[in-house]
Scaffold this active site. Structure first.
Site, mmCIF file in Angstrom:
data_model
loop_
_atom_site.group_PDB
_atom_site.id
_atom_site.type_symbol
_atom_site.label_atom_id
_atom_site.label_comp_id
_atom_site.label_asym_id
_atom_site.label_seq_id
_atom_site.Cartn_x
_atom_site.Cartn_y
_atom_site.Cartn_z
ATOM 1 N N SER A 163 53.176 -20.811 6.327
ATOM 2 C CA SER A 163 54.540 -20.990 6.840
ATOM 3 C C SER A 163 55.143 -19.633 7.159
ATOM 4 C CB SER A 163 55.419 -21.665 5.786
ATOM 5 O OG SER A 163 56.791 -21.596 6.165
ATOM 6 N N TYR A 177 57.907 -22.949 -3.084
ATOM 7 C CA TYR A 177 57.327 -23.201 -1.756
ATOM 8 C C TYR A 177 56.907 -21.884 -1.105
ATOM 9 C CZ TYR A 177 56.899 -24.958 3.027
ATOM 10 O OH TYR A 177 56.422 -25.298 4.285
#
Ligand code: NAD
Length: 273
Positions: A163, A177
């Site tokens: 990401s 995350y």
């Protein structure tokens, strides 16, 4: 004209939604036979039905699996190998593996508030899932033929979804995350170096903010969406298919000299200040 993934077999995790769904469709459109994996059995059946109807020449196999469980990951690769392995000698077994499934925990993931259970769940799916996905894909890909004559790898291509938050400090609190995606980048680089001489390429892809359930459920008010929008150079969220197109490049032999990279599909977000 042959598709860009003609005669290849691709296993895609998270195939029931978002990037995994769009990649499954695109890879099938480009001629790949697809093993579709998701923890959500109904969603993966839906993807399978869609692909079977739209691309009758492509074989598609739906597999329900939880990437956070090692047995489940081993089984999913075994099932794909069983389904595709002996059909044609030219087929590169599990030639492409897209370790894409992941979660962003909906609860508060700020360093001061996040809890061990949130941390562990996120790490189990986003990090261990990618580790085991790589491990069992590499073991399967070692059995693939290598076409030295063409100078092209046929060993395999593994793509891991990281990401943009692995590259930048995000102001929105999602610590577990972010840490999990940083681990995906680090693992990918090391595995790419270790397995480069086996003809196995391993890359990560770094999507920017996308209009998929994962992010839209997290930015669940217009105010949160507007705040995120301020940082997007193109003034819009990305589409899952735009990431799928990047994954297609990494999956295909067009990227035959690309390994260990983190491929950004983020609308310029990581280049802006
Ligand atoms: P999504 O929620 O639309 O799809 C994720 C899919 O993964 C779902 O179908 C879900 O059922 C499946 N899944 C979840 N846990 C699983 C498990 N344990 N085992 C197997 N399957 C499981 O999300 P998306 O936006 O398509 O995200 C895909 C990947 O992209 C994730 O790794 C995510 O972290 C990453 N990513 C997304 C964005 C974004 O803005 N959407 C940005 C950067 C990175």
């Amino acid at each position: 004209m042959p598709g860009r993934l003609q005669n290849k077999v691709a296993l895609i995790t998270g195939a029931g939604s978002g990037i995994g769904l769009e990649s499954s469709i695109l890879f099938a459109q480009e001629g790949a036979h697809v093993a579709l994996v998701d923890i959500n059995g109904q969603a993966v059946q839906k993807t399978h039905k869609l692909i079977s109807e739209r691309f009758p020449n492509v074989k598609s196999v739906p597999i329900q699996a939880d990437v956070s469980k090692e047995d489940s990951v081993k089984n999913m690769v075994d099932e794909a190998v069983k389904a595709f392995g002996r059909l044609d000698i030219m087929w590169a077994l599990c030639a492409i593996q897209f370790n894409n499934a992941g979660i962003m925990h909906p609860e508060d993931d700020h360093a001061l508030n996040t809890e061990e259970r949130i941390w562990d769940l996120t790490m189990n799916i986003n990090v261990k899932g990618v580790w085991w996905g790589c491990k069992y894909a590499i073991l399967a890909m070692r059995n693939n033929p290598t076409d030295q004559s063409k100078g092209l790898h046929t060993g395999g291509s593994i793509i891991n979804t990281a990401s943009f938050v692995a590259l930048l400090g995000a102001a929105t609190p999602q610590l577990a995350y972010t840490a999990s995606k940083g681990a995906v980048l680090a693992m990918t680089r090391e595995l790419a170096m270790v397995h480069a001489r086996e003809g196995i390429r391993i890359n990560s892809i770094c999507p920017g903010p996308l209009k998929t359930p994962l992010l839209m459920d997290f930015l669940n008010t217009q105010e949160k969406k507007d705040r995120r929008m301020v940082h997007l150079p193109m003034g819009r969220f990305g589409e899952a298919v735009e990431v799928a197109r990047g994954a297609l490049f990494l999956a295909s032999d067009e990227s035959s000299y690309v390994t260990g990279t983190d491929f950004k599909v983020d609308g310029g977000l990581s280049s802006c200040y």
